[in-house]
Write a protein that holds these residues in place. Structure first.
Motif, PDB file in Angstrom:
ATOM      1  N   LYS A   1      -7.460   3.459   2.121  1.00  0.00           N
ATOM      2  CA  LYS A   1      -7.110   4.470   1.107  1.00  0.00           C
ATOM      3  C   LYS A   1      -7.031   3.844  -0.279  1.00  0.00           C
ATOM      4  O   LYS A   1      -6.832   2.624  -0.431  1.00  0.00           O
ATOM      5  CB  LYS A   1      -5.764   5.103   1.459  1.00  0.00           C
ATOM      6  CG  LYS A   1      -5.769   5.801   2.801  1.00  0.00           C
ATOM      7  CD  LYS A   1      -5.564   7.270   2.623  1.00  0.00           C
ATOM      8  CE  LYS A   1      -5.830   8.083   3.838  1.00  0.00           C
ATOM      9  NZ  LYS A   1      -5.054   7.924   4.973  1.00  0.00           N
ATOM     10  N   HIS A   2      -7.142   4.681  -1.326  1.00  0.00           N
ATOM     11  CA  HIS A   2      -7.061   4.207  -2.720  1.00  0.00           C
ATOM     12  C   HIS A   2      -5.647   3.757  -3.057  1.00  0.00           C
ATOM     13  O   HIS A   2      -4.681   4.412  -2.672  1.00  0.00           O
ATOM     14  CB  HIS A   2      -7.478   5.317  -3.682  1.00  0.00           C
ATOM     15  CG  HIS A   2      -8.923   5.677  -3.594  1.00  0.00           C
ATOM     16  ND1 HIS A   2      -9.912   4.819  -3.990  1.00  0.00           N
ATOM     17  CD2 HIS A   2      -9.539   6.797  -3.143  1.00  0.00           C
ATOM     18  CE1 HIS A   2     -11.085   5.396  -3.789  1.00  0.00           C
ATOM     19  NE2 HIS A   2     -10.890   6.589  -3.271  1.00  0.00           N
TER      20      HIS A   2
ATOM     21  N   CYS B   1      -5.921   0.275   5.614  1.00  0.00           N
ATOM     22  CA  CYS B   1      -6.155   1.692   5.916  1.00  0.00           C
ATOM     23  C   CYS B   1      -7.352   2.276   5.157  1.00  0.00           C
ATOM     24  O   CYS B   1      -7.804   3.364   5.487  1.00  0.00           O
ATOM     25  CB  CYS B   1      -4.899   2.516   5.631  1.00  0.00           C
ATOM     26  SG  CYS B   1      -4.404   2.579   3.905  1.00  0.00           S
TER      27      CYS B   1
ATOM     28  N   SER C   1       0.084   4.154   1.013  1.00  0.00           N
ATOM     29  CA  SER C   1      -0.191   4.971   2.202  1.00  0.00           C
ATOM     30  C   SER C   1       0.445   4.391   3.461  1.00  0.00           C
ATOM     31  O   SER C   1       1.198   5.069   4.147  1.00  0.00           O
ATOM     32  CB  SER C   1      -1.692   5.099   2.420  1.00  0.00           C
ATOM     33  OG  SER C   1      -2.321   5.557   1.269  1.00  0.00           O
ATOM     34  N   CYS C   2       0.134   3.114   3.750  1.00  0.00           N
ATOM     35  CA  CYS C   2       0.624   2.522   5.004  1.00  0.00           C
ATOM     36  C   CYS C   2       1.917   1.731   4.839  1.00  0.00           C
ATOM     37  O   CYS C   2       2.459   1.242   5.827  1.00  0.00           O
ATOM     38  CB  CYS C   2      -0.464   1.682   5.664  1.00  0.00           C
ATOM     39  SG  CYS C   2      -1.161   0.368   4.664  1.00  0.00           S
TER      40      CYS C   2
ATOM     41  N   VAL D   1      -8.797  -0.519  -3.263  1.00  0.00           N
ATOM     42  CA  VAL D   1      -8.548   0.113  -1.966  1.00  0.00           C
ATOM     43  C   VAL D   1      -7.765  -0.844  -1.076  1.00  0.00           C
ATOM     44  O   VAL D   1      -7.841  -2.062  -1.216  1.00  0.00           O
ATOM     45  CB  VAL D   1      -9.858   0.543  -1.255  1.00  0.00           C
ATOM     46  CG1 VAL D   1     -10.556   1.639  -2.012  1.00  0.00           C
ATOM     47  CG2 VAL D   1     -10.778  -0.621  -1.046  1.00  0.00           C
ATOM     48  N   CYS D   2      -7.014  -0.251  -0.136  1.00  0.00           N
ATOM     49  CA  CYS D   2      -6.244  -1.009   0.850  1.00  0.00           C
ATOM     50  C   CYS D   2      -7.204  -1.554   1.899  1.00  0.00           C
ATOM     51  O   CYS D   2      -8.062  -0.830   2.400  1.00  0.00           O
ATOM     52  CB  CYS D   2      -5.207  -0.092   1.490  1.00  0.00           C
ATOM     53  SG  CYS D   2      -4.354  -0.811   2.898  1.00  0.00           S
TER      54      CYS D   2
ATOM     55  N   CYS E   1       0.851  -1.207   0.000  1.00  0.00           N
ATOM     56  CA  CYS E   1       0.000   0.000   0.000  1.00  0.00           C
ATOM     57  C   CYS E   1       0.880   1.247   0.000  1.00  0.00           C
ATOM     58  O   CYS E   1       1.798   1.356   0.810  1.00  0.00           O
ATOM     59  CB  CYS E   1      -0.903  -0.004   1.225  1.00  0.00           C
ATOM     60  SG  CYS E   1      -1.916   1.476   1.378  1.00  0.00           S
TER      61      CYS E   1
END
Length: 113
Positions: free
Chosen positions: A110-111, A108, A81-82, A104-105, A79
Motif C-alpha cells: 500500500k501507499h 503490504c 496500513s499494516c 510504498v510498503c 506503515c
C-alpha cells in the motif's frame, strides 16, 4: 551535495538501534529532516540536555531537554496500513497524464504517502 531520503517530516518511525538504547522499539513522529547529514529529529526520542546561559537581562539560564538527531539508518518507517516497521519501496503512479513516484510498503504494497 543534497541526498534524497525515504523519510519525510510527519512520518511515523520506529527506532531500531542506535546510541540511545532506551529508545529502541519505540515510535515517534518525525519533526525535522536533515538530508545532507542523513539525520532526523523524532518527537520524544533521543532526548539530550543543552545548557544555556542567560543572554539578556531577565532571561533565565539552565538546562533545556530537547530532542537530538538520529541517523536515518537507525529507524524504520511504520506503515500506516499494516502498523509494522517496513522497508520503503517505490512505484510509479499515473496522475493527470504524468507519472509520479510514490513510496510504498514492502510488506503490504500500500501507499505510504
Amino acid at each position: 551535495m543534497s541526498s534524497k531520503l525515504n523519510i519525510r517530516t510527519g512520518d511515523t518511525v520506529m527506532v531500531m538501534t542506535g546510541d540511545n538504547m532506551k529508545d529502541v522499539g519505540k515510535t515517534g513522529k518525525v519533526l525535522k529532516v536533515y538530508p545532507d547529514a542523513q539525520r532526523i529529529v523524532v518527537q520524544g526520542r533521543n532526548m539530550v540536555i543543552r545548557h544555556t546561559k542567560p543572554r539578556t537581562q531577565g532571561e533565565q539560564g539552565g538546562r533545556i531537554e530537547q530532542e537530538g538527531t538520529i541517523h536515518v539508518s537507525n529507524v524504520m518507517i511504520v506503515c500506516p496500513s499494516c502498523k509494522k516497521p517496513v522497508r520503503v519501496g517505490h512505484a510509479f503512479e499515473e496522475a493527470g497524464g504524468k507519472q509520479k513516484k510514490v513510496r510504498v510498503c514492502r510488506k503490504c504494497g500500500k501507499h505510504i504517502d
